[in-house]
Design a protein around this motif. Sequence first.
Motif, short mmCIF file in Angstrom:
data_model
loop_
_atom_site.label_atom_id
_atom_site.label_comp_id
_atom_site.label_asym_id
_atom_site.label_seq_id
_atom_site.Cartn_x
_atom_site.Cartn_y
_atom_site.Cartn_z
N GLU A 351 0.80 -1.22 0.00
CA GLU A 351 0.00 0.00 0.00
C GLU A 351 0.84 1.27 0.00
N HIS A 352 2.12 1.16 -0.16
CA HIS A 352 2.98 2.35 -0.19
C HIS A 352 3.97 2.18 -1.34
N LEU A 353 3.67 2.81 -2.47
CA LEU A 353 4.48 2.65 -3.68
C LEU A 353 4.92 4.02 -4.20
N SER A 354 6.22 4.15 -4.45
CA SER A 354 6.75 5.32 -5.15
C SER A 354 7.22 4.84 -6.52
N LEU A 355 6.70 5.44 -7.58
CA LEU A 355 6.99 5.02 -8.95
C LEU A 355 7.84 6.08 -9.63
N VAL A 356 8.96 5.68 -10.20
CA VAL A 356 9.93 6.63 -10.75
C VAL A 356 10.23 6.28 -12.20
N ASP A 357 10.02 7.25 -13.09
CA ASP A 357 10.35 7.06 -14.52
C ASP A 357 10.34 8.45 -15.17
N PRO A 358 11.35 8.79 -15.97
CA PRO A 358 11.41 10.12 -16.57
C PRO A 358 10.63 10.27 -17.86
N GLU A 359 10.14 9.16 -18.43
CA GLU A 359 9.59 9.19 -19.80
C GLU A 359 8.08 9.29 -19.83
N LYS A 360 7.58 9.65 -21.03
CA LYS A 360 6.15 9.66 -21.31
C LYS A 360 5.79 8.42 -22.13
N LEU A 361 4.53 8.03 -22.06
CA LEU A 361 4.08 6.85 -22.79
C LEU A 361 3.90 7.17 -24.26
N GLY A 362 4.37 6.25 -25.12
CA GLY A 362 4.20 6.41 -26.56
C GLY A 362 3.31 5.31 -27.12
N TRP A 363 2.89 5.50 -28.36
CA TRP A 363 2.00 4.51 -28.98
C TRP A 363 2.67 3.16 -29.13
N GLU A 364 3.99 3.14 -29.25
CA GLU A 364 4.69 1.87 -29.40
C GLU A 364 4.62 1.02 -28.14
N ASN A 365 4.21 1.62 -27.01
CA ASN A 365 4.18 0.89 -25.74
C ASN A 365 2.87 0.15 -25.46
N ILE A 366 1.77 0.57 -26.06
CA ILE A 366 0.47 0.23 -25.49
C ILE A 366 0.08 -1.24 -25.61
N ARG A 367 0.65 -1.99 -26.54
CA ARG A 367 0.27 -3.40 -26.62
C ARG A 367 0.93 -4.26 -25.54
N ARG A 368 1.85 -3.69 -24.81
CA ARG A 368 2.51 -4.47 -23.76
C ARG A 368 2.58 -3.72 -22.43
N HIS A 369 2.07 -2.53 -22.38
CA HIS A 369 2.14 -1.70 -21.18
C HIS A 369 0.83 -1.80 -20.41
N GLU A 370 0.90 -1.59 -19.09
CA GLU A 370 -0.31 -1.61 -18.26
C GLU A 370 -1.25 -0.46 -18.61
N LEU A 371 -0.72 0.60 -19.16
CA LEU A 371 -1.53 1.74 -19.56
C LEU A 371 -1.88 1.64 -21.04
N GLY A 372 -2.98 2.22 -21.44
CA GLY A 372 -3.43 2.15 -22.82
C GLY A 372 -3.39 3.49 -23.52
N GLY A 373 -4.15 3.58 -24.59
CA GLY A 373 -4.10 4.74 -25.47
C GLY A 373 -4.43 6.06 -24.77
N ARG A 374 -5.28 6.04 -23.77
CA ARG A 374 -5.65 7.28 -23.09
C ARG A 374 -4.48 7.91 -22.35
#
Length: 575
Positions: A351-374
């Motif tokens: 219940e205590h998560l810090s998530l670190v990443d400098p990048e933004k999501l791109g269309w090339e990611n969405i078929r394998r990423h937890e996040l989708g097109g939105r």
Amino acid sequence: MSLQLKATPAAGSTAQGLDAWFIGLGDDFLGRVPADSLRPGMVEGWRLRWRERELEVGVDADFPYSAARVYLVGFAREQAQPHIEKDGKLCLGSKAVPSDAVRTVQVALAEALQLLTENETRQHDEDFREDFGAYWLTWADRRDLLIEVLPDLGGARKTTLARGVRTEGRVFIFPSKDKAGKFWANLTGNAPKRLKETPLISIDPLPAPGRYPDTAAEVWELVHTRSQGGTDLLARLMANTPMEAFVVLAGIAPSGREHYSGLRIRRPLDGSGYPIKRRAIREGIERTEDPRRTLFERFEIERLPTDRLDAGSTRLPEGVQREMSAAKVVVIGCGALGSGVARMLAQAGVEHLSLVDPEKLGWENIRRHELGGRAVGHAKAEALADSIRAALPMVGFVKGYQMTFAAFAREHHESLRQADLIVSCTGEWAADASVELALRQPGHTGAAVYGWMEAHALAAHAVLVGSHGARLADGFDEDGKFRLPVVAGGKPPPPECGGASTTFGAVELAHAQGLVARLAIDSLRKLETGPVWRSWLADATAFNEAEARIAPDWVAARGDPDDGGGLFSGEWTFP
């Protein structure tokens, strides 16, 4: 007369065969169930007598491809027996025998008679408390209003004044105002408009169905005799003579399982169908021996179906759940691998998560990423944190940081120092080396799990190391080249890799996510303390399609996997 289960069926259709078999039972057969008396969902039924009791066998339209049901006729809560539902249906494990309709009925009846015989000798009475929640649901007064409880760390052993949020058809119960606010903001994006004071009262022992309260007087007596301080909270609930209020009774089963049961408390209705006035319901109470109790007993109650909101409550032991919920985890890299790992950890109860990443999501990611097109165009870490909070609103703290790990270590040094575990899923040597450097600083006592995949996702690795002893760097040369890769050869990545296509998708990725998440959970549970190295290998077909092979050095060091691939585990050591 005892019921015989080996009568010979007559030939013919399913119905004719069953009719003949039941007739063959002689005086124990009481006849067919009239069509207008069939139970919901049943298309045919037969009545039997067994030991002065009446049983009913019913079948639905799918029979004989569905199991036969057996009911105890005239069943009531006052005669409650284990493994029997409110309508008298016996909870049986018998299965259908599609090729033999009569055998399907015989098997169900044999199991039913065995259960009833065992109940006569009280062999299952402990089940009333062990599976208390299911029995409370069975005997709920209504099903259109559900109580949903988020337990506190004290769980069902603690009597406390909780807070409730009423919505259409649901009442959410939280251990505190703070928990209520966080959950509601995660779920809806807004603070709750109104919180109802809701007593959560620990009772011991949990009552059997015959002692479930039907009246407010019975609630008071149950709380008075089986709780510490519970009646004080009931009295407080009545201070403003509410139109409606809620109470949760909690308790511990013999095995240690926690159970919660909800009640709705409301003023009686007058002759016009409206709740009686405050003055009327309080009239004369001061002249009674116990005004608090008298007032409460004038209210009406309803037993409500009750569920739990806390994540992982059905998977891990209660004590482990509390340990997981208290753990602080930092996930570095919220790409394809890290996003799945972060969500799995939250689903497991972290219940205590810090998530670190400098990048933004791109269309090339969405078929394998937890996040989708939105989420395309949004910062991965922040969007993932939003997604986890909305999907799992009981999670206490999930925050995304759009920055590199090195920047996070500088700007949030204290959060990093307090972390129980760092999970690095960047797949980049420089980033992992930065994590290891931070882990080795004075004052850091946590551990780190490093996860990465090899070409075409044909292999994945998860390594657990602590702040002392073995280091991740032991497995890499000074240029960051892994000393013992699994994959040799293989097709080159497509020219547009990282743009319009990728070399692997969600199916290949799932094994890697599970590998890393499992090692992280094992570390939090102290099942593994490191150094530990786990690897997953794809099957021979995947290697062939990628025109790759198992590296000879890997085979020499770890063994030759069979064509099915699979999991390898060992120490993080190198010659």
